[in-house]
Design a protein around this motif. Structure first.
Motif, PDB file in Angstrom:
ATOM      1  N   ASN A  63      24.166  37.462   1.665  1.00  0.00           N
ATOM      2  CA  ASN A  63      23.347  38.106   1.313  1.00  0.00           C
ATOM      3  C   ASN A  63      22.425  38.360  -0.349  1.00  0.00           C
ATOM      4  OD1 ASN A  63      22.831  39.600   3.954  1.00  0.00           O
ATOM      5  ND2 ASN A  63      24.124  41.136   2.989  1.00  0.00           N
ATOM      6  N   ARG A  64      23.739  37.871  -1.355  1.00  0.00           N
ATOM      7  CA  ARG A  64      22.857  37.787  -2.606  1.00  0.00           C
ATOM      8  C   ARG A  64      23.276  36.136  -3.147  1.00  0.00           C
ATOM      9  NH1 ARG A  64      21.282  42.265  -3.958  1.00  0.00           N
ATOM     10  NH2 ARG A  64      22.402  43.855  -3.800  1.00  0.00           N
ATOM     11  N   VAL A  65      23.580  35.402  -2.144  1.00  0.00           N
ATOM     12  CA  VAL A  65      23.254  34.356  -2.157  1.00  0.00           C
ATOM     13  C   VAL A  65      21.948  33.578  -2.288  1.00  0.00           C
ATOM     14  CG1 VAL A  65      23.551  31.585  -1.794  1.00  0.00           C
ATOM     15  CG2 VAL A  65      25.486  32.979  -1.126  1.00  0.00           C
ATOM     16  N   HIS A  66      21.564  32.600  -3.415  1.00  0.00           N
ATOM     17  CA  HIS A  66      19.909  32.908  -3.642  1.00  0.00           C
ATOM     18  C   HIS A  66      19.452  31.384  -2.871  1.00  0.00           C
ATOM     19  CE1 HIS A  66      16.282  30.546  -6.192  1.00  0.00           C
ATOM     20  NE2 HIS A  66      15.889  31.907  -6.340  1.00  0.00           N
ATOM     21  N   PHE A 122      20.359  20.659  -0.785  1.00  0.00           N
ATOM     22  CA  PHE A 122      19.682  22.072  -0.911  1.00  0.00           C
ATOM     23  C   PHE A 122      18.813  22.925   0.106  1.00  0.00           C
ATOM     24  CE2 PHE A 122      17.470  24.210  -4.307  1.00  0.00           C
ATOM     25  CZ  PHE A 122      18.653  24.691  -4.744  1.00  0.00           C
ATOM     26  N   ALA A 123      19.498  24.064  -0.247  1.00  0.00           N
ATOM     27  CA  ALA A 123      18.804  24.825   0.556  1.00  0.00           C
ATOM     28  C   ALA A 123      18.897  26.301  -0.270  1.00  0.00           C
ATOM     29  CB  ALA A 123      19.793  25.508   1.676  1.00  0.00           C
ATOM     30  N   TRP A 124      17.413  27.173  -0.135  1.00  0.00           N
ATOM     31  CA  TRP A 124      16.809  28.254  -1.191  1.00  0.00           C
ATOM     32  C   TRP A 124      15.979  28.951  -0.607  1.00  0.00           C
ATOM     33  CZ3 TRP A 124      14.257  23.222  -0.813  1.00  0.00           C
ATOM     34  CH2 TRP A 124      13.324  24.162  -1.330  1.00  0.00           C
ATOM     35  N   ARG A 125      16.488  30.019  -0.888  1.00  0.00           N
ATOM     36  CA  ARG A 125      15.779  31.628  -0.372  1.00  0.00           C
ATOM     37  C   ARG A 125      13.482  31.576  -0.713  1.00  0.00           C
ATOM     38  NH1 ARG A 125      18.100  34.752   2.735  1.00  0.00           N
ATOM     39  NH2 ARG A 125      20.348  35.206   2.297  1.00  0.00           N
ATOM     40  N   THR A 133      22.005  25.457   4.788  1.00  0.00           N
ATOM     41  CA  THR A 133      21.807  26.758   4.742  1.00  0.00           C
ATOM     42  C   THR A 133      21.566  27.798   5.788  1.00  0.00           C
ATOM     43  OG1 THR A 133      19.460  24.923   5.744  1.00  0.00           O
ATOM     44  CG2 THR A 133      19.763  27.046   6.723  1.00  0.00           C
ATOM     45  N   ARG A 134      23.609  27.544   6.376  1.00  0.00           N
ATOM     46  CA  ARG A 134      24.345  29.127   6.899  1.00  0.00           C
ATOM     47  C   ARG A 134      24.311  29.176   5.609  1.00  0.00           C
ATOM     48  NH1 ARG A 134      25.577  24.884  10.334  1.00  0.00           N
ATOM     49  NH2 ARG A 134      28.004  24.781   9.702  1.00  0.00           N
ATOM     50  N   ILE A 145      14.196  29.680   5.168  1.00  0.00           N
ATOM     51  CA  ILE A 145      15.509  29.341   4.132  1.00  0.00           C
ATOM     52  C   ILE A 145      14.343  28.042   4.337  1.00  0.00           C
ATOM     53  CG2 ILE A 145      17.229  28.699   3.887  1.00  0.00           C
ATOM     54  CD1 ILE A 145      17.960  31.147   3.808  1.00  0.00           C
ATOM     55  N   LEU A 146      14.614  27.374   2.775  1.00  0.00           N
ATOM     56  CA  LEU A 146      13.499  26.252   2.635  1.00  0.00           C
ATOM     57  C   LEU A 146      14.907  25.172   2.358  1.00  0.00           C
ATOM     58  CD1 LEU A 146      10.637  27.287   0.456  1.00  0.00           C
ATOM     59  CD2 LEU A 146      10.891  27.499   2.385  1.00  0.00           C
ATOM     60  N   THR A 147      14.374  24.242   2.493  1.00  0.00           N
ATOM     61  CA  THR A 147      15.439  22.825   2.136  1.00  0.00           C
ATOM     62  C   THR A 147      14.904  21.870   1.753  1.00  0.00           C
ATOM     63  OG1 THR A 147      14.709  21.819   5.040  1.00  0.00           O
ATOM     64  CG2 THR A 147      17.125  23.876   4.168  1.00  0.00           C
TER      65      THR A 147
END
Length: 368
Positions: free
Chosen positions: A98-101, A122-125, A91-92, A133-135
């Motif tokens: 900023n560019r990490v999807h 797994f984490a994603w925007r 998540t962090r 941030i969803l996990t």
């Protein structure tokens, strides 16, 4: 008589203008012929600089992703005995990059027996709200990565690498590429692959934006003749990392579009790119790209096996050179028109003064 004066001044002015036009065309032709090489190099340098601007922008973003991942490796390796904390690290990485999807960590088979054979925090925007941030904790039921080439390469080779493009597993439409790092246990053995995914849409859009700016310098060539420069990022094998057409990312191969004017020329180009060389004296070599004679501008992207390539149709640069000469000729012609107009006014006034002077002298009585 006044009509004759105007007619004479006009005839002289027209002759001056015609001679001036002939001289301007001749000088313009000679100038274009003898300065074409210099003008071509000048515009080629502009395209080379554009490629380097794209390179710097891309390198900064890739470097940011590299830093975000690398800064978390030590923490993750020190907390391998606490699998419940690893989702926070994912998540962090996503939140601070900023560019990490998205970001995930894929463990070797049965590393956590209680989690199943496969385990992947797994984490994603959230695509509808980038601040959220969803996990998820992916396991056996999600996907089998253990035999995938990218996973085996990083684990068995114990090395970092950038992946080939792939589709986001959630929407199957967003194209991604991942920076992958091996995670080691206390004995130094690779036990997981940490990967941070970046969307290729922003990069493709950035390259397209820069291309559009340069193509706008010659709208006639771009819109009427279809002569447009294009920028791509390709990997070691020539696969497209970026391309305006999304389907090319998974299927397209840059070198399939290239033909050399001489035997072995294409092979030499491919060797240079794979060796990490940067193009120089670009206008000395011409290639066929999708059937159009073109110049290639290319440079390797640091810390990757990628190459940035800008393809510019030769006729586009030739037309830019022609437009440059025509513009100079236009300035000369405008100046000539002004000069002829002033000469016409001056001659008309001078002839009129002389006519009136001669008339007075003829009318003056003799002996006066």
């Amino acid at each position: 008589m006044k009509g004759r004066i105007k007619s004479l001044a006009a005839r002289i002015a027209i002759r001056l203008l015609l001679w001036g036009l002939v001289i301007t065309v001749c000088v313009g032709f000679v100038s274009y012929h003898y300065t074409l090489n210099g003008i071509t190099k000048q515009y080629a340098e502009n395209f080379h600089m554009r490629m380097l601007i794209n390179y710097e922008y891309t390198r900064r973003v890739l470097s940011d992703v590299y830093v975000q991942v690398s800064n978390h490796v030590y923490y993750i390796e020190q907390s391998l005995d606490k699998p419940e904390t690893q989702i926070d690290a994912m998540t962090r990485i996503v939140r601070n990059g900023n560019r990490v999807h998205s970001c995930g960590m894929n463990f070797i088979k049965n590393y956590y027996p209680e989690k199943g054979e496969k385990f992947c925090p797994f984490a994603w925007r959230n695509p509808e709200n980038r601040d959220e941030i969803l996990t998820d904790l992916k396991g056996d039921q999600d996907f089998d990565y253990l035999n995938d080439r990218w996973f085996r390469n990083v684990i068995e080779g114990d090395t970092c690498e950038w992946s080939d493009p792939f589709y986001d597993g959630y929407d199957n439409s967003t194209t991604l590429v991942a920076y992958m790092v091996p995670i080691h246990d206390a004995e130094g053995k690779p036990v997981a692959v940490l990967g941070a995914d970046i969307s290729l849409e922003w990069l493709t859009g950035k390259l397209d934006e820069t291309d559009s700016t340069y193509n706008a310098q010659n709208n006639f060539a771009a819109k009427v003749m279809g002569l447009k420069s294009q920028s791509f990022i390709i990997n070691y094998d020539g696969k497209f990392i970026t391309h305006p057409k999304a389907e090319k990312l998974l299927e397209g191969q840059f070198f399939h579009h290239v033909r050399g004017s001489k035997s072995g020329k294409k092979t030499l180009l491919e060797r240079k790119m794979k060796a990490g060389e940067q193009s120089s004296d670009e206008t000395q070599e011409r290639y066929l790209f999708n059937g159009e004679e073109s110049y290639f501008f290319y440079t390797p992207l640091k810390y990757t096996d990628w190459t940035m390539v800008t393809v510019v149709p030769c006729r586009q640069i030739d037309m830019l050179g022609l437009m440059y000469v025509l513009k100079l000729m236009a300035y000369v012609l405008v100046g000539m028109f002004v000069l002829v107009a002033l000469a016409y006014v001056y001659m008309k006034k001078e002839f009129k003064n002389r006519y009136e002077t001669d008339k007075l002298e003829c009318e003056r009585p003799e002996g006066v």
